[in-house]
Design an enzyme around this catalytic site. Structure first.
Site, PDB file in Angstrom:
ATOM      1  CB  THR A  65      -0.878  -0.029   1.274  1.00 30.60           C
ATOM      2  OG1 THR A  65      -1.831  -1.068   1.102  1.00 30.60           O
ATOM      3  CG2 THR A  65      -1.590   1.285   1.538  1.00 30.60           C
TER       4      THR A  65
ATOM      5  NE  ARG B 115     -10.451  -5.295   3.728  1.00 32.31           N
ATOM      6  CZ  ARG B 115      -9.323  -4.599   3.787  1.00 32.31           C
ATOM      7  NH1 ARG B 115      -8.910  -3.909   2.740  1.00 32.31           N
ATOM      8  NH2 ARG B 115      -8.603  -4.590   4.881  1.00 32.31           N
TER       9      ARG B 115
ATOM     10  N   GLY C  54     -11.279  -1.237   3.185  1.00 34.83           N
ATOM     11  CA  GLY C  54     -10.380  -1.176   4.340  1.00 34.83           C
ATOM     12  C   GLY C  54     -10.322   0.221   4.928  1.00 34.83           C
TER      13      GLY C  54
ATOM     14  CG  HIS D   9      -5.350  -6.189  10.077  1.00 39.46           C
ATOM     15  ND1 HIS D   9      -6.101  -6.349  11.221  1.00 39.46           N
ATOM     16  CD2 HIS D   9      -5.978  -6.912   9.111  1.00 39.46           C
ATOM     17  CE1 HIS D   9      -7.115  -7.149  10.959  1.00 39.46           C
ATOM     18  NE2 HIS D   9      -7.062  -7.503   9.697  1.00 39.46           N
ATOM     19  N   GLY D  10      -6.084  -3.324   7.787  1.00 44.13           N
ATOM     20  CA  GLY D  10      -7.143  -2.337   7.649  1.00 44.13           C
ATOM     21  C   GLY D  10      -8.218  -2.425   8.712  1.00 44.13           C
TER      22      GLY D  10
HETATM   23  N1  ASP Z   1      -4.428  -0.968   5.014  1.00 45.13           N
HETATM   24  C1  ASP Z   1      -4.580  -1.687   3.773  1.00 45.13           C
HETATM   25  C2  ASP Z   1      -5.900  -2.408   3.797  1.00 45.13           C
HETATM   26  O1  ASP Z   1      -6.182  -3.089   4.769  1.00 45.13           O
HETATM   27  C3  ASP Z   1      -3.488  -2.658   3.518  1.00 45.13           C
HETATM   28  C4  ASP Z   1      -2.076  -2.141   3.723  1.00 45.13           C
HETATM   29  O2  ASP Z   1      -1.888  -1.079   4.248  1.00 45.13           O
HETATM   30  O3  ASP Z   1      -1.127  -2.826   3.318  1.00 45.13           O
HETATM   31  O4  ASP Z   1      -6.617  -2.338   2.833  1.00 45.13           O
END
Ligand code: ASP
Length: 308
Positions: free
Chosen positions: A168, A196, A198, A221-222
């Site tokens: 990301t 979904r 995030g 972790h979203g």
């Molecule tokens: N935060 C992002 C999500 O959960 C993933 C990430 O930051 O790598 O969609």
């Protein structure tokens, strides 16, 4: 004000040696792109948009081209952007078949009276704004086809709650006029359910910007980030007088102890201080200020070089 930009390329586990160099070069180039915009008099919003759009076009990162695949093998992308000058914000989620979700998020911010458009509504708005659609194949990479296959076979990561090394991307900046901004963009997590969404497009979770405090972009972790509002929580600690590092340690520590959620943050303060912190194994990052380029991937690894 001396301009500052900081960029990240997502929380990561160990990155293979040959991929590491491509990731490092990509993240450094993104910081250079954003810094050039700032030194030429561009706004913080222009700089974070430019840096993140560069990373969306880079196949090593999980945003735009290079986004991870959902359970159906499709790409649904999330992005958000915010200006600290007036708290204006724009976000899109579950968008498909466009090259740069961050540019669409900026259009939402500047051309609508809303903050957040999703799925079909976002697609309709993109068409109305003349944003070209591109074939899905232009966004899908071989690496991500393999990752989805692996994920389906192992069925592990969603249970674990955090997939490492997603890639990301995000940026925070302070411009010459003292305005701050953030931008964050992602393809989400591998094998996610259709629809979904995030943390990344959610203002207060995926990022925040307020000229009275500073700006932050998050990764990790979203579902955990959403539950603790990681971005706003961190800036709250800054408002209470903590340093950027202390604030980041407190909010990331809270997320880890409450939810076992791992992540990372990049920050810039209204005074031009900056910080990078993460609880994942590593996080590619780069920061440009006063003609110097700082960068790193692993813990306790920082390189400093003169900017071109
Ligand atoms: N935060 C992002 C999500 O959960 C993933 C990430 O930051 O790598 O969609």
């Amino acid at each position: 004000m001396n301009p500052v930009i900081v960029v990240h390329g997502g929380g990561a586990s160990s990155i293979s040696k040959e991929r590491k160099e491509r990731v490092r070069q990509g993240i450094i180039k993104a910081a250079e792109v954003g810094y050039k915009i700032l030194t030429e008099g561009g706004s913080a919003v222009d700089a974070v948009e430019g840096a993140v759009a560069f990373l969306e076009d880079h196949p090593e990162f999980n945003a735009g081209c290079g986004s991870v695949l959902n359970v159906n093998g499709d790409i649904e992308m999330d992005a958000s952007i915010m200006s600290g000058k007036d708290l204006s914000a724009g976000a899109v989620s579950a968008v498909r078949c466009i090259a740069n979700p961050i540019k669409l998020a900026r259009l939402v911010m500047e051309k609508t009276t809303h903050c957040f458009l999703t799925d079909q509504g976002a697609a309709k708005f993109a068409a109305a704004m003349g944003v070209p659609t591109i074939p899905k194949e232009q966004l899908v990479t071989e690496r991500n086809i393999k990752r989805l296959e692996k994920e389906k076979n192992e069925k592990g990561a969603l249970k674990l709650g955090f997939q490492q090394d997603l890639g990301t991307v995000g940026a925070v900046a302070l411009d010459c006029k003292g305005n701050v901004a953030y931008a964050t963009s992602t393809g989400g997590i591998v094998n996610k359910m259709v629809g979904r969404v995030g943390d990344t497009p959610c203002v207060g979770s995926g990022g925040y910007a307020d000229n009275d405090i500073g700006a932050i972009s998050t990764t990790g972790h979203g579902e955990s980030i959403l539950k603790v509002n990681l971005a706003r929580l961190t800036l709250f600690h800054v408002e209470q007088g903590k340093t950027l590092e202390e604030a980041a340690d407190m909010s990331l520590g809270y997320m880890k102890s409450k939810l076992k959620g791992l992540g990372g943050v990049i920050l810039v303060s209204k005074a031009g201080d900056w910080a990078v912190k993460w609880t994942s194994t590593s996080m590619p990052w780069a920061a440009a200020k006063d003609g110097k380029l700082h960068s790193g991937i692993d813990l306790h690894e920082t390189s400093v070089a003169d900017l071109p």
